[in-house]
Design an enzyme around this catalytic site. Structure first.
Site, PDB file in Angstrom:
ATOM      1  N   ASP A 163       9.367  63.320 -29.314  1.00  5.42           N
ATOM      2  CA  ASP A 163      10.455  63.004 -28.379  1.00  5.42           C
ATOM      3  C   ASP A 163      11.382  64.203 -28.231  1.00  5.42           C
ATOM      4  OD1 ASP A 163       9.529  60.407 -28.264  1.00  5.42           O
ATOM      5  OD2 ASP A 163      10.957  59.667 -29.759  1.00  5.42           O
TER       6      ASP A 163
HETATM    7  N1  URA Z   1       7.992  58.516 -33.412  1.00  5.20           N
HETATM    8  C1  URA Z   1       9.067  58.568 -32.595  1.00  5.20           C
HETATM    9  O1  URA Z   1       9.741  57.564 -32.420  1.00  5.20           O
HETATM   10  N2  URA Z   1       9.365  59.721 -32.006  1.00  5.20           N
HETATM   11  C2  URA Z   1       8.679  60.856 -32.174  1.00  5.20           C
HETATM   12  O2  URA Z   1       9.019  61.892 -31.605  1.00  5.20           O
HETATM   13  C3  URA Z   1       7.555  60.796 -33.025  1.00  5.20           C
HETATM   14  C4  URA Z   1       7.236  59.617 -33.616  1.00  5.20           C
END
Ligand code: URA
Length: 235
Positions: free
Chosen positions: A102
């Site tokens: 993310d």
């Molecule tokens: N899980 C998440 O919620 N975000 C990420 O970036 C990776 C795994």
């Protein structure tokens, strides 16, 4: 050769991801847009392009580890004009990211031009673990750990189990290690949302047996043969 296989050998993305390129009309063969997933091409004769750029197979494969900082998108060009991880990478060859983190997650992500490698790392059937360090505000109860371990229930559906370990408590924040072997969208954030905990910092520290090590934030490093072989089994 199947078109999605050819695209992945040319370093566009994993084979599964290449199917999305095909169905979304970004691929042409000899100048004609091709949307059919089963398309077979003659790789010696046919001219294949993605987004108007003609492809050729790479002469060598490149495998990098990146320590992604917060505030970078895992995409080639961000529709909101935000910084992307490719602003951090210098490479003469066209690379793509293996899976995603993310925008506000930091830590380990691989970049490559080897579609088969990307497929091995991301395909759910290989079950490679991903370890995250998660910092949440406040102290967490043992019962909350148990819920995360069992798999939280989200909209009536149980999410996958996780290995959860307490790491530290500094009077304000709890730090945990969370290990999952699936890669659902926003999986870790959704797990903590489901128990009403707000994540302050989410960092991926390991994929399979490959760790972030001492790699500085924003920096890349070539993967070693041993690290690559953890996924390909080629050693
Ligand atoms: N899980 C998440 O919620 N975000 C990420 O970036 C990776 C795994």
């Amino acid at each position: 050769m199947r078109l999605n296989k050819y695209l992945s050998l040319c370093g566009i993305a994993s084979r599964r991801k290449c199917e999305e390129y095909i169905t979304s009309g970004r691929v042409t063969v000899n100048g004609k847009t091709v949307n059919a997933l089963g398309t077979v091409i003659n790789e010696k004769k046919d001219v294949v392009s993605v987004d108007g750029k003609t492809l050729s197979m790479p002469n060598e494969f490149v495998y990098l580890k990146l320590n992604k900082p917060k505030g970078y998108a895992c995409t080639k060009s961000d529709e909101k004009g935000r910084k992307t991880i490719f602003d951090l990478v210098e490479s003469d060859v066209r690379l793509f990211n293996v899976g995603r983190l993310d925008f506000n997650t930091e830590g380990l992500i691989f970049l490559t031009n080897d579609g088969d490698f990307a497929n091995m790392v991301t395909h759910p059937s290989f079950h490679f673990e991903k370890e995250y360090h998660v910092t949440v505000e406040g102290e967490m109860k043992e019962s909350e750990f148990a819920v995360l371990r069992r798999g939280v229930v989200e909209n009536g559906k149980r999410m996958p189990e996780a290995k959860v370990k307490f790491l530290s408590w500094d009077g304000k924040f709890t730090k945990l290690s969370v290990v999952i072997d699936e890669g659902q969208n926003h999986q870790v954030r959704r797990m903590f949302d489901a128990i009403g905990k707000d994540i302050k910092l989410l960092k991926r520290v390991r994929i399979g047996n490959v760790t972030l090590g001492g790699l500085y934030r924003g920096k890349t490093k070539s993967m070693t043969e041993e690290e690559i072989a953890c996924f390909t089994g080629a050693k």
